[in-house]
Design an enzyme around this catalytic site. Structure first.
Site, PDB file in Angstrom:
ATOM      1  CB  CYS A   1      -0.901  -0.021   1.238  1.00  0.00           C
ATOM      2  SG  CYS A   1      -1.813   1.522   1.459  1.00  0.00           S
TER       3      CYS A   1
ATOM      4  CB  VAL B   1      -4.094  -0.223   6.023  1.00  0.00           C
ATOM      5  CG1 VAL B   1      -4.630  -1.206   7.020  1.00  0.00           C
ATOM      6  CG2 VAL B   1      -3.822  -0.875   4.668  1.00  0.00           C
TER       7      VAL B   1
ATOM      8  CD  GLU C   1      -8.583   8.920   4.836  1.00  0.00           C
ATOM      9  OE1 GLU C   1      -7.741   9.269   3.992  1.00  0.00           O
ATOM     10  OE2 GLU C   1      -9.561   8.196   4.571  1.00  0.00           O
ATOM     11  CB  SER C   2      -1.815   8.238   4.250  1.00  0.00           C
ATOM     12  OG  SER C   2      -2.386   8.802   3.086  1.00  0.00           O
TER      13      SER C   2
END
Ligand SMILES: N[C@@H](CCC(=O)N[C@@H](CS)C(=O)NCC(=O)O)C(=O)O
Length: 191
Positions: free
Chosen positions: A10, A50, A62-63
């Site tokens: 990811c 993720v 939430e990156s």
């Protein structure tokens, strides 16, 4: 101890891995199988996606939000500039990342017009990086960490050549000289 619910493949998780490593934060990574996600991941993030981080029972998905949180929680070394205008520009890059990543995913799906669309985005980054060394300005920062996961994956997984983009190639070389990005390149190589 901070926990990262993670997935090697990811790129959004990669953003968080890079920022954690840049800041030297120790953490435990729990690998989530994205093709067979555990039901409990929905308790951590209602979308089931993720990355998610957890600290003492407090969870955050939430990156982009996680990167900002890490910048405030672990301010050293700083990954946002001191100048408010430069900080805003870095945030704008992150906010509009879809402009870059949508053509990447179109290319991954093999859509007809995807190659020129993605090439256009690489050229856009190249033009910007001709004028300044890093996306956010004079210093390496969150915007660079936010984009490099897709550039690494485009090169390694989609066979995209970067030779035609000298400033972008130089940016990638400078990124790969940083141990957190070199470590991410190894993750990508093992996918
Ligand atoms: N907006 C999210 C996107 C995260 C995301 O799309 N993660 C993917 C893996 S790269 C995922 O968990 N996919 C599972 C799914 O969509 O069901 C972020 O920035 O963290």
């Amino acid at each position: 101890m901070l926990t990262l619910y993670d997935a090697a493949r990811c790129p959004y998780c990669a953003r968080v891995r890079i920022v954690l490593a840049e800041k030297g934060v120790e953490y435990e990574a729990i690998e989530i199988d994205l093709s067979d996600r555990p039901a409990w991941i929905y308790e951590k993030n209602s979308t089931g996606r993720v990355p998610v981080i957890e600290e003492d029972g407090w969870v955050l998905p939430e990156s982009a939000v996680i990167m900002e949180y890490l910048e405030e929680r672990y301010p050293e070394p700083a990954l946002l500039a001191a100048d408010p205008a430069d900080r805003a520009l870095a945030r704008l890059w992150i906010f509009r990342h879809d402009t870059f990543t949508n053509p990447y995913y179109a290319l991954r799906r093999g859509e007809d017009d995807a190659a020129p669309r993605f090439a256009g985005q690489l050229a856009r980054l190249d033009t910007v990086l001709t004028a300044r060394p890093w996306l956010g300005g004079a210093e390496y920062g969150l915007a660079d960490a936010a984009y490099v996961p897709w550039v690494l994956r485009a090169r390694h997984l989609l066979g995209v050549e970067l030779d035609a983009y000298p400033a972008l190639s130089r940016w990638l070389e400078l990124q790969l000289a940083r141990p957190p990005v070199a470590a991410e390149a190894e993750v990508v190589a093992a996918l």
